[in-house]
Design a protein around this motif. Structure first.
Motif, PDB file in Angstrom:
ATOM      1  N   ILE A 192      -2.170   2.044 -27.448  1.00  0.00           N
ATOM      2  CA  ILE A 192      -0.888   2.519 -26.918  1.00  0.00           C
ATOM      3  C   ILE A 192      -0.872   4.040 -26.854  1.00  0.00           C
ATOM      4  N   ASP A 193      -1.354   4.669 -27.906  1.00  0.00           N
ATOM      5  CA  ASP A 193      -1.405   6.131 -27.941  1.00  0.00           C
ATOM      6  C   ASP A 193      -2.322   6.666 -26.852  1.00  0.00           C
ATOM      7  N   ALA A 194      -3.466   6.023 -26.646  1.00  0.00           N
ATOM      8  CA  ALA A 194      -4.424   6.481 -25.631  1.00  0.00           C
ATOM      9  C   ALA A 194      -3.826   6.398 -24.232  1.00  0.00           C
ATOM     10  N   VAL A 195      -3.155   5.298 -23.919  1.00  0.00           N
ATOM     11  CA  VAL A 195      -2.560   5.130 -22.596  1.00  0.00           C
ATOM     12  C   VAL A 195      -1.459   6.167 -22.357  1.00  0.00           C
ATOM     13  N   ILE A 196      -0.583   6.340 -23.349  1.00  0.00           N
ATOM     14  CA  ILE A 196       0.516   7.288 -23.191  1.00  0.00           C
ATOM     15  C   ILE A 196      -0.007   8.711 -23.033  1.00  0.00           C
ATOM     16  N   MET A 197      -1.001   9.084 -23.812  1.00  0.00           N
ATOM     17  CA  MET A 197      -1.536  10.435 -23.733  1.00  0.00           C
ATOM     18  C   MET A 197      -2.248  10.703 -22.408  1.00  0.00           C
ATOM     19  N   ARG A 198      -2.852   9.662 -21.799  1.00  0.00           N
ATOM     20  CA  ARG A 198      -3.468   9.863 -20.488  1.00  0.00           C
ATOM     21  C   ARG A 198      -2.406  10.107 -19.425  1.00  0.00           C
TER      22      ARG A 198
END
Length: 306
Positions: free
Chosen positions: A132-138
């Motif tokens: 979730i963090d990876a998707v949001i940060m992208r």
């Protein structure tokens, strides 16, 4: 004898009281009062708010922007105009009061939207981490690499029924990303703390943990970011109005007044058109930054005392 010594030790322990840590408000007041620059900056902010918001109560927006060509370009203290008039015969002092109020309101509106969105995104991203963090940060990275100013200019040009509220949303499209990253970093440092793990063990929901447990612990960081972001957003609105893509032409703004400096004749011969607005903008920006630094020190002192 032993009993007497034991009683004496108990009485001494009762007399020794550990003073509770100072409240957040007291820490903030202490830091601001201790720093003379911050105290002066706070007084300047109060005076500016009284001038802009208090003064605007006695003005009518339609009268302030009403043109009177006969009185165009009157100088300082001429014909009852303390700061002179502009090319349309409008009183510069009235434009300064209304323009300052409008610029501050735009800055507050953009800050409210950006802080709300950025806080929620940062909480979710930092709390859950992983995929979730990876998707949001992208997504955040994609928005941050976009050329914000050219896109804002295009949107201002093509959006129908353009208004100050529209400008708030246009600026906010790109302003929330930095706030999201800011809070994500703090939440990442909190997610592994004992109080979060204890709440999870007790069966508390994720929303309750995020907003009732984690959020209060980053409250001081939120206040600091809000204060400093207001100054930045006022500067963004002023910059767009300066180049003619900010507030509508019928709405006074500090950027519109400063825009008179684009004409070399005005710079040399008519300083009353742009100089007061420039000084007011500098006073707002510097004062907010000095107060923000004091708040940051107060937040650090509060954490040390806890």
């Amino acid at each position: 004898m032993l009993k007497k010594n034991k009683t004496t030790s108990t009485e001494k322990a009762k007399k020794v009281q550990v003073s509770p840590p100072a409240s957040s408000f007291r820490v903030v007041v202490r830091e601001v009062v201790k720093d003379k620059k911050a105290l002066t900056a706070f007084i300047v902010i109060v005076l500016i708010l009284l001038l802009t918001f208090g003064g605007s109560l006695f003005l009518k927006s339609d009268k302030v922007t009403e043109a009177n060509i006969i009185e165009a370009y009157t100088g300082w203290f001429t014909d009852g105009h303390i700061l002179g008039t502009d090319d349309g015969g409008r009183d510069v002092l009235n434009l300064l009061i209304m323009g300052g109020r409008n610029s501050i309101l735009i800055g507050l509106g953009v800050t409210a939207v950006c802080e709300t969105v950025g806080l929620i995104v940062g909480l979710v991203s930092g709390y859950y981490g992983g995929y979730i963090d990876a998707v949001i940060m992208r997504i955040v990275d994609f928005v941050q690499v976009l050329p914000a100013t050219p896109i804002e200019i295009v949107l201002v040009t093509v959006v129908p029924h353009y208004s100050p509220i529209t400008l708030v949303w246009i600026i906010s499209i790109f302003g929330w990303t930095g706030t999201a990253r800011y809070f994500r970093a703090f939440v990442l440092s909190q997610r592994g703390r004992d109080y979060v793990l204890a709440s999870k063990t007790s069966g508390s929901s994720d929303l309750k943990i995020m907003f009732r447990e984690v959020l209060p612990n980053i409250g001081s960081m939120l206040i600091i970011d809000v204060v400093l972001t207001i100054a930045g957003n006022i500067g963004i609105e002023t910059s767009l109005s300066f180049i003619g893509y900010g507030l509508p032409p019928t709405v006074p703004s500090l950027g519109t007044l400063i825009g008179f400096a684009n004409d070399p004749v005005n710079v040399v011969n008519r300083p009353w058109l742009w100089l007061p607005a420039t000084i007011l903008l500098l006073a707002i920006s510097l004062s907010i930054n000095y107060v923000g630094r004091a708040l940051q020190r107060a937040g650090d002192a509060r954490q040390r005392e806890n």
